[in-house]
Design a protein around this motif. Sequence first.
Motif, PDB file in Angstrom:
ATOM      1  N   VAL A 125     -42.734  -4.635 -14.775  1.00 51.43           N
ATOM      2  CA  VAL A 125     -41.902  -3.707 -14.006  1.00 51.43           C
ATOM      3  C   VAL A 125     -41.461  -4.383 -12.704  1.00 51.43           C
ATOM      4  CG1 VAL A 125     -41.891  -1.540 -12.713  1.00 51.43           C
ATOM      5  CG2 VAL A 125     -42.883  -1.614 -15.006  1.00 51.43           C
ATOM      6  N   ASP A 126     -42.391  -5.018 -12.011  1.00 50.02           N
ATOM      7  CA  ASP A 126     -42.058  -5.692 -10.757  1.00 50.02           C
ATOM      8  C   ASP A 126     -41.121  -6.868 -10.994  1.00 50.02           C
ATOM      9  OD1 ASP A 126     -43.611  -3.925  -9.278  1.00 50.02           O
ATOM     10  OD2 ASP A 126     -45.405  -5.157  -9.498  1.00 50.02           O
ATOM     11  N   ASP A 127     -41.369  -7.649 -12.040  1.00 53.10           N
ATOM     12  CA  ASP A 127     -40.496  -8.780 -12.357  1.00 53.10           C
ATOM     13  C   ASP A 127     -39.069  -8.304 -12.621  1.00 53.10           C
ATOM     14  OD1 ASP A 127     -42.737 -10.402 -12.173  1.00 53.10           O
ATOM     15  OD2 ASP A 127     -42.961 -10.638 -14.340  1.00 53.10           O
ATOM     16  N   ALA A 128     -38.932  -7.225 -13.379  1.00 53.65           N
ATOM     17  CA  ALA A 128     -37.605  -6.694 -13.703  1.00 53.65           C
ATOM     18  C   ALA A 128     -36.889  -6.212 -12.445  1.00 53.65           C
ATOM     19  CB  ALA A 128     -37.732  -5.554 -14.713  1.00 53.65           C
ATOM     20  N   ARG A 129     -37.592  -5.528 -11.569  1.00 49.88           N
ATOM     21  CA  ARG A 129     -36.976  -5.048 -10.322  1.00 49.88           C
ATOM     22  C   ARG A 129     -36.478  -6.200  -9.470  1.00 49.88           C
ATOM     23  NH1 ARG A 129     -40.690  -1.324  -7.173  1.00 49.88           N
ATOM     24  NH2 ARG A 129     -38.838  -1.031  -5.918  1.00 49.88           N
ATOM     25  N   ILE A 130     -37.226  -7.283  -9.424  1.00 50.09           N
ATOM     26  CA  ILE A 130     -36.798  -8.450  -8.651  1.00 50.09           C
ATOM     27  C   ILE A 130     -35.529  -9.040  -9.256  1.00 50.09           C
ATOM     28  CG2 ILE A 130     -37.398 -10.835  -8.038  1.00 50.09           C
ATOM     29  CD1 ILE A 130     -40.345  -9.774  -7.790  1.00 50.09           C
ATOM     30  N   ILE A 131     -35.486  -9.172 -10.570  1.00 47.88           N
ATOM     31  CA  ILE A 131     -34.293  -9.715 -11.230  1.00 47.88           C
ATOM     32  C   ILE A 131     -33.083  -8.824 -10.975  1.00 47.88           C
ATOM     33  CG2 ILE A 131     -33.241 -10.144 -13.503  1.00 47.88           C
ATOM     34  CD1 ILE A 131     -36.099 -11.178 -14.329  1.00 47.88           C
ATOM     35  N   LEU A 132     -33.241  -7.521 -11.115  1.00 46.34           N
ATOM     36  CA  LEU A 132     -32.123  -6.600 -10.902  1.00 46.34           C
ATOM     37  C   LEU A 132     -31.643  -6.598  -9.456  1.00 46.34           C
ATOM     38  CD1 LEU A 132     -33.258  -3.618 -13.140  1.00 46.34           C
ATOM     39  CD2 LEU A 132     -31.435  -5.282 -13.611  1.00 46.34           C
ATOM     40  N   ALA A 133     -32.516  -6.916  -8.517  1.00 47.80           N
ATOM     41  CA  ALA A 133     -32.161  -6.924  -7.100  1.00 47.80           C
ATOM     42  C   ALA A 133     -31.655  -8.287  -6.615  1.00 47.80           C
ATOM     43  CB  ALA A 133     -33.371  -6.506  -6.267  1.00 47.80           C
ATOM     44  N   THR A 134     -31.573  -9.263  -7.519  1.00 45.72           N
ATOM     45  CA  THR A 134     -31.209 -10.625  -7.119  1.00 45.72           C
ATOM     46  C   THR A 134     -30.027 -11.138  -7.949  1.00 45.72           C
ATOM     47  OG1 THR A 134     -33.589 -10.950  -6.734  1.00 45.72           O
ATOM     48  CG2 THR A 134     -32.188 -12.906  -6.587  1.00 45.72           C
ATOM     49  N   PRO A 135     -28.802 -10.710  -7.613  1.00 50.89           N
ATOM     50  CA  PRO A 135     -27.627 -11.147  -8.388  1.00 50.89           C
ATOM     51  C   PRO A 135     -27.472 -12.668  -8.474  1.00 50.89           C
ATOM     52  CG  PRO A 135     -27.029  -9.344  -6.935  1.00 50.89           C
ATOM     53  CD  PRO A 135     -28.443  -9.746  -6.579  1.00 50.89           C
ATOM     54  N   ALA A 136     -28.041 -13.396  -7.532  1.00 51.84           N
ATOM     55  CA  ALA A 136     -27.925 -14.856  -7.546  1.00 51.84           C
ATOM     56  C   ALA A 136     -28.561 -15.478  -8.790  1.00 51.84           C
ATOM     57  CB  ALA A 136     -28.556 -15.448  -6.289  1.00 51.84           C
ATOM     58  N   VAL A 137     -29.474 -14.760  -9.461  1.00 44.54           N
ATOM     59  CA  VAL A 137     -30.116 -15.325 -10.659  1.00 44.54           C
ATOM     60  C   VAL A 137     -29.497 -14.811 -11.965  1.00 44.54           C
ATOM     61  CG1 VAL A 137     -32.301 -15.658  -9.447  1.00 44.54           C
ATOM     62  CG2 VAL A 137     -31.968 -13.600 -10.819  1.00 44.54           C
ATOM     63  N   TRP A 138     -28.555 -13.888 -11.868  1.00 42.82           N
ATOM     64  CA  TRP A 138     -28.007 -13.272 -13.069  1.00 42.82           C
ATOM     65  C   TRP A 138     -27.305 -14.277 -13.972  1.00 42.82           C
ATOM     66  CZ3 TRP A 138     -25.482  -8.134 -11.026  1.00 42.82           C
ATOM     67  CH2 TRP A 138     -26.503  -7.299 -10.549  1.00 42.82           C
ATOM     68  N   ASP A 139     -26.748 -15.345 -13.407  1.00 42.98           N
ATOM     69  CA  ASP A 139     -26.038 -16.298 -14.262  1.00 42.98           C
ATOM     70  C   ASP A 139     -26.953 -16.979 -15.267  1.00 42.98           C
ATOM     71  OD1 ASP A 139     -27.277 -17.742 -12.165  1.00 42.98           O
ATOM     72  OD2 ASP A 139     -25.805 -19.366 -12.327  1.00 42.98           O
ATOM     73  N   VAL A 140     -28.252 -17.018 -14.994  1.00 45.08           N
ATOM     74  CA  VAL A 140     -29.183 -17.612 -15.953  1.00 45.08           C
ATOM     75  C   VAL A 140     -30.084 -16.570 -16.625  1.00 45.08           C
ATOM     76  CG1 VAL A 140     -29.214 -19.887 -14.889  1.00 45.08           C
ATOM     77  CG2 VAL A 140     -30.886 -18.178 -14.163  1.00 45.08           C
ATOM     78  N   MET A 141     -30.102 -15.338 -16.111  1.00 45.92           N
ATOM     79  CA  MET A 141     -30.978 -14.313 -16.666  1.00 45.92           C
ATOM     80  C   MET A 141     -30.226 -13.246 -17.471  1.00 45.92           C
ATOM     81  SD  MET A 141     -33.775 -15.514 -15.487  1.00 45.92           S
ATOM     82  CE  MET A 141     -35.104 -14.364 -15.607  1.00 45.92           C
ATOM     83  N   GLN A 142     -28.931 -13.071 -17.185  1.00 46.11           N
ATOM     84  CA  GLN A 142     -28.184 -11.997 -17.835  1.00 46.11           C
ATOM     85  C   GLN A 142     -27.747 -12.425 -19.228  1.00 46.11           C
ATOM     86  OE1 GLN A 142     -25.074 -10.340 -15.439  1.00 46.11           O
ATOM     87  NE2 GLN A 142     -24.781  -8.615 -16.801  1.00 46.11           N
TER      88      GLN A 142
END
Length: 145
Positions: A125-142
């Motif tokens: 849950v915490d890992d997911a919230r961090i990813i959703l709050a950090t658009p800078a990582v979306w290019d490799v996580m989305q």
Amino acid sequence: MVDVLVFRPAQRGWLALALQRADNVRCPGTWEMVHGKVEPGESLEAAAQRELREETGLVADRLYSVTMHPFYLLQQQTVQLAAVFVAVVPPDATVKLSAEHTKHAWLTPSQARRRYTWPHEKRFVDDARIILATPAVWDVMQVQG
């Protein structure tokens, strides 16, 4: 295997979906996120989307890779590896449970951490919230969206 945390936007932050297992399946009565097996020839992302649809009737607007989770299945004496995803669904999405579950609840992330049975799900849950709050990582996580 795939594990899928389901989040939807709320007025203040996010709500996470918790599913209660039916009495006639493994771990009856436990609360958990979506999960299931990957079919032969199926990509991990496609399995996550299929399991989400089969278990909840939901379709993700966005899908992100979160982590990989190893675990041991005692009955089969095998080590399994689950790809963990977070699926973002619309705020008005309607849950249609499969026979595998009897109840569902939309909870704040802190409530979901308390409700989920498995310790690893609480951490994700915490890992997911961090990813959703950090658009800078979306290019490799989305994956989708």
